[in-house]
Design a protein around this motif. Structure first.
Motif, mmCIF file in Angstrom:
data_model
loop_
_atom_site.group_PDB
_atom_site.id
_atom_site.type_symbol
_atom_site.label_atom_id
_atom_site.label_comp_id
_atom_site.label_asym_id
_atom_site.label_seq_id
_atom_site.Cartn_x
_atom_site.Cartn_y
_atom_site.Cartn_z
ATOM 1 N N ILE A 10 9.094 7.950 -2.200
ATOM 2 C CA ILE A 10 8.843 7.082 -3.357
ATOM 3 C C ILE A 10 7.740 6.097 -2.980
ATOM 4 C CG2 ILE A 10 9.887 5.645 -5.155
ATOM 5 C CD1 ILE A 10 12.643 6.376 -4.020
ATOM 6 N N GLY B 268 1.697 3.961 -1.586
ATOM 7 C CA GLY B 268 0.960 2.921 -0.853
ATOM 8 C C GLY B 268 0.615 3.494 0.515
ATOM 9 N N PRO B 269 0.142 2.651 1.439
ATOM 10 C CA PRO B 269 -0.198 3.161 2.770
ATOM 11 C C PRO B 269 0.979 3.858 3.459
ATOM 12 C CG PRO B 269 -0.817 0.847 2.563
ATOM 13 C CD PRO B 269 -0.150 1.219 1.286
ATOM 14 N N ALA B 270 2.196 3.314 3.311
ATOM 15 C CA ALA B 270 3.346 3.916 3.997
ATOM 16 C C ALA B 270 3.621 5.325 3.460
ATOM 17 C CB ALA B 270 4.583 3.024 3.824
ATOM 18 N N GLY B 271 3.759 5.458 2.149
ATOM 19 C CA GLY B 271 4.098 6.754 1.555
ATOM 20 C C GLY B 271 3.021 7.798 1.779
ATOM 21 N N ILE C 221 6.299 10.381 -5.285
ATOM 22 C CA ILE C 221 6.506 9.934 -6.668
ATOM 23 C C ILE C 221 5.942 8.521 -6.787
ATOM 24 C CG2 ILE C 221 8.312 9.366 -8.400
ATOM 25 C CD1 ILE C 221 8.390 12.301 -7.625
ATOM 26 N N LYS D 248 4.819 5.292 -9.429
ATOM 27 C CA LYS D 248 5.004 4.832 -10.818
ATOM 28 C C LYS D 248 3.691 4.477 -11.520
ATOM 29 C CE LYS D 248 6.324 0.020 -9.827
ATOM 30 N NZ LYS D 248 5.527 -1.015 -10.341
ATOM 31 N N GLU D 249 2.678 4.074 -10.750
ATOM 32 C CA GLU D 249 1.416 3.667 -11.379
ATOM 33 C C GLU D 249 0.485 4.870 -11.573
ATOM 34 O OE1 GLU D 249 1.173 0.747 -12.504
ATOM 35 O OE2 GLU D 249 2.528 -0.487 -11.295
ATOM 36 N N ARG E 47 -6.436 -0.778 -6.614
ATOM 37 C CA ARG E 47 -5.636 -1.962 -6.325
ATOM 38 C C ARG E 47 -6.174 -2.655 -5.061
ATOM 39 N NH1 ARG E 47 0.496 -0.481 -6.309
ATOM 40 N NH2 ARG E 47 -0.366 1.019 -4.839
ATOM 41 N N LYS F 200 8.064 7.130 -12.522
ATOM 42 C CA LYS F 200 8.834 5.995 -12.001
ATOM 43 C C LYS F 200 10.198 6.440 -11.492
ATOM 44 C CE LYS F 200 10.144 1.322 -12.979
ATOM 45 N NZ LYS F 200 10.085 0.169 -13.778
ATOM 46 N N GLY G 289 10.826 -2.123 -5.312
ATOM 47 C CA GLY G 289 11.236 -0.742 -5.584
ATOM 48 C C GLY G 289 12.749 -0.579 -5.690
ATOM 49 N N ILE G 290 13.158 0.679 -5.868
ATOM 50 C CA ILE G 290 14.597 0.934 -6.045
ATOM 51 C C ILE G 290 15.311 1.325 -4.751
ATOM 52 C CG2 ILE G 290 14.315 1.704 -8.445
ATOM 53 C CD1 ILE G 290 15.000 4.595 -7.185
ATOM 54 N N MET H 94 0.303 -4.455 6.109
ATOM 55 C CA MET H 94 -0.068 -3.036 6.136
ATOM 56 C C MET H 94 0.240 -2.421 7.507
ATOM 57 S SD MET H 94 -3.644 -1.232 5.014
ATOM 58 C CE MET H 94 -4.754 -2.427 5.727
HETATM 59 N N1 APR Z 1 8.851 4.524 -8.514
HETATM 60 C C1 APR Z 1 7.699 5.002 -7.997
HETATM 61 N N2 APR Z 1 6.821 4.232 -7.315
HETATM 62 C C2 APR Z 1 7.139 2.946 -7.137
HETATM 63 C C3 APR Z 1 8.334 2.387 -7.614
HETATM 64 C C4 APR Z 1 9.218 3.248 -8.347
HETATM 65 N N3 APR Z 1 10.365 2.801 -8.852
HETATM 66 N N4 APR Z 1 8.377 1.078 -7.283
HETATM 67 C C5 APR Z 1 7.236 0.833 -6.600
HETATM 68 N N5 APR Z 1 6.477 1.945 -6.507
HETATM 69 C C6 APR Z 1 5.174 2.102 -5.853
HETATM 70 C C7 APR Z 1 4.178 0.982 -6.139
HETATM 71 O O1 APR Z 1 3.498 1.197 -7.361
HETATM 72 C C8 APR Z 1 3.247 1.107 -4.944
HETATM 73 O O2 APR Z 1 2.185 1.996 -5.179
HETATM 74 O O3 APR Z 1 5.368 2.030 -4.458
HETATM 75 C C9 APR Z 1 4.128 1.675 -3.831
HETATM 76 C C10 APR Z 1 4.403 0.679 -2.730
HETATM 77 O O4 APR Z 1 3.204 0.474 -2.023
HETATM 78 P P1 APR Z 1 2.845 -0.891 -1.263
HETATM 79 O O5 APR Z 1 3.322 -2.034 -2.069
HETATM 80 O O6 APR Z 1 1.409 -0.824 -0.917
HETATM 81 O O7 APR Z 1 3.792 -0.854 0.034
HETATM 82 P P2 APR Z 1 3.623 -0.157 1.451
HETATM 83 O O8 APR Z 1 3.124 1.228 1.361
HETATM 84 O O9 APR Z 1 4.880 -0.449 2.166
HETATM 85 O O10 APR Z 1 2.447 -0.968 2.154
HETATM 86 C C11 APR Z 1 2.577 -2.312 2.534
HETATM 87 O O11 APR Z 1 1.089 -3.237 0.946
HETATM 88 O O12 APR Z 1 1.636 -5.153 -0.272
HETATM 89 C C12 APR Z 1 0.845 -4.619 0.711
HETATM 90 O O13 APR Z 1 0.406 -6.413 2.156
HETATM 91 C C13 APR Z 1 1.215 -5.300 1.947
HETATM 92 O O14 APR Z 1 -0.385 -4.343 3.225
HETATM 93 C C14 APR Z 1 0.981 -4.265 2.943
HETATM 94 C C15 APR Z 1 1.248 -2.961 2.321
#
Ligand code: APR
Length: 392
Positions: A8, A11-14, A31, A33-34, A42, A125, A163-164, A295
């Motif tokens: 789910i 972002g960088p982690a997924g 998956i 949501k955006e 972003r 989402k 997130g969830i 990050m």
């Molecule tokens: N369903 C699907 N996607 C979701 C949901 C959901 N219910 N809720 C959140 N997301 C998505 C968000 O839209 C976002 O793209 O999960 C992603 C989370 O990504 P990040 O916020 O970038 O988190 P992460 O990958 O852990 O990276 C951490 O992000 O906020 C910055 O400073 C922080 O650099 C750090 C990095």
């Protein structure tokens, strides 16, 4: 639908996890949501530790990072009309940080994923997770107003703070530790060149300020503001005057492209796994941006978690996965400590006492006058090692 690992969040982690698993032939679906356009554009963090750089390069998605990442020699502290520079390269066995935007990194991962037909479902989402007591948890998500589901061996929550996934872990509330700082950070993205490629931190009676490059003609600034501040509370001119004052320099002014106010908090969920659900990155912990760690923490989690998943699929061994929380938390708490230390050293508390100000000045004086303090700071800023004493 069925997959081995349901992720789910793109972002960088997924995205990094998806790539590392794909490299080992493990099926996965992301998956998000955006929309793709939103995720690609972003604007977020911009500093990578050496260990993060190494992992990204090893994933095969580092060509742009290698070409365009800007190596920082160190970091500057400006206070009392003086400039102090800590050289990471000299004090930390050449280990330093690289300026490369999270936006560019996310784009690199999406481009490569699309080239290799990895599955990222945008505008989907995640709504709920079921079957966590079984070996086939199900991830439910909504796309185009239709509920869909994917059966997984594992579900990995990389879905950020809101997130969830974290809230799907039974008992998460008791295991979540939060510190709210008594101030916020006003963030400004400016269409102008930085006055230094290296990060500058300003310590000033009005509050902390930070300059961090995001490109040759793009600069991120932060300055401390009271809780409750809105972006409208400051005009552009007032922002520039305050940044010049607090950083003790004449910044190159440009159009302000983005303004945000971030309440500062540290949060750690000490339970990062429940059966076949794991959480990583901002879903599991948050740090204030002061130490540029968000990050990098996300990438460090994925380093450990990807090894655990690969160990499971290659050796049918659950041991590393079961140790994920313990291994990851050891590093996370040290990084949270460093971010807290930088924040409380550079930010001025509302109604700060004379004693507290003297403590901050003594901390800074010690930092600039002791080789041991400089080394310790550099080691933390450039990134603590990621646990590597395990194999698969
Ligand atoms: N369903 C699907 N996607 C979701 C949901 C959901 N219910 N809720 C959140 N997301 C998505 C968000 O839209 C976002 O793209 O999960 C992603 C989370 O990504 P990040 O916020 O970038 O988190 P992460 O990958 O852990 O990276 C951490 O992000 O906020 C910055 O400073 C922080 O650099 C750090 C990095």
């Amino acid at each position: 639908m069925k997959t081995q690992v349901g992720i789910i969040g793109a972002g960088p982690a997924g995205l990094l996890l998806s790539r590392l698993l794909h490299n080992k032939g493990i099926n996965n679906i992301v998956i998000e949501k955006e929309s793709e356009n939103y995720v690609r554009n972003r604007s977020r963090a911009g500093i990578l530790e050496q260990t993060s750089v190494d992992l990204i390069l090893s994933s095969g998605v580092g060509d742009n990072l290698e070409k365009k990442g800007i190596i920082h020699e160190g970091i500057s502290f400006h206070y009392n009309q003086k400039k102090h520079f800590i050289n990471f390269i000299e004090s930390n066995n050449k280990k330093t940080v690289v300026a490369y935007t999270q936006k560019q990194l996310v784009r690199d991962f999406i481009d490569k994923a699309q080239e290799d037909n990895l599955e990222i479902i945008f505008e989907a989402k995640a709504k709920k997770i079921e079957g966590l007591e079984t070996t086939e948890p199900i991830l439910f998500y909504e796309k185009n107003n239709i509920e869909e589901s994917v059966e997984c061996d594992f579900i990995i929550g990389c879905d950020g703070f809101h997130g969830i996934s974290r809230v799907s872990i039974p008992g998460h509330e008791e295991e979540t530790i939060t510190k709210i700082f008594p101030y916020s950070l006003y963030g400004v993205l400016s269409d102008s060149p930085p006055i230094s490629e290296n990060i500058i931190c300003g310590y000033h009676p009005n509050g902390c300020s930070i300059q961090s490059m995001r490109g040759a003609h793009l600069t991120k600034f932060y300055f401390q503001c009271p809780n409750g501040t809105t972006t409208n509370s400051w005009s552009d001119n007032e922002i520039w005057d305050e940044l010049d004052l607090r950083l003790g320099v004449k910044n190159t002014r440009g159009d302000i492209l983005d303004k945000t106010v971030i309440p500062l908090r540290s949060m750690v969920c000490n339970k990062m796994q429940y059966n076949r659900l794991f959480i990583a990155g901002d879903a599991a912990h948050i740090v204030p941006p002061t130490g540029a760690k968000g990050m990098n923490c996300a990438i460090a989690d994925i380093s450990v978690l990807s090894k655990g998943l690969i160990n499971y699929y290659i050796n049918n061994n659950f041991e590393l996965l079961d140790n994920y929380t313990t291994i990851a938390l050891k590093r996370i708490w040290k990084v949270v400590r460093f971010s807290w230390w930088m924040t409380t050293t550079l930010f001025i508390e509302p109604k700060q006492s004379f004693f507290d100000s003297e403590m901050q000045l003594a901390t800074l004086d010690y930092l600039f006058s002791s080789k041991a303090a400089i080394k310790s700071f550099s080691e933390n800023y450039a990134g603590l090692p990621i646990e590597s004493n395990f194999s698969y």
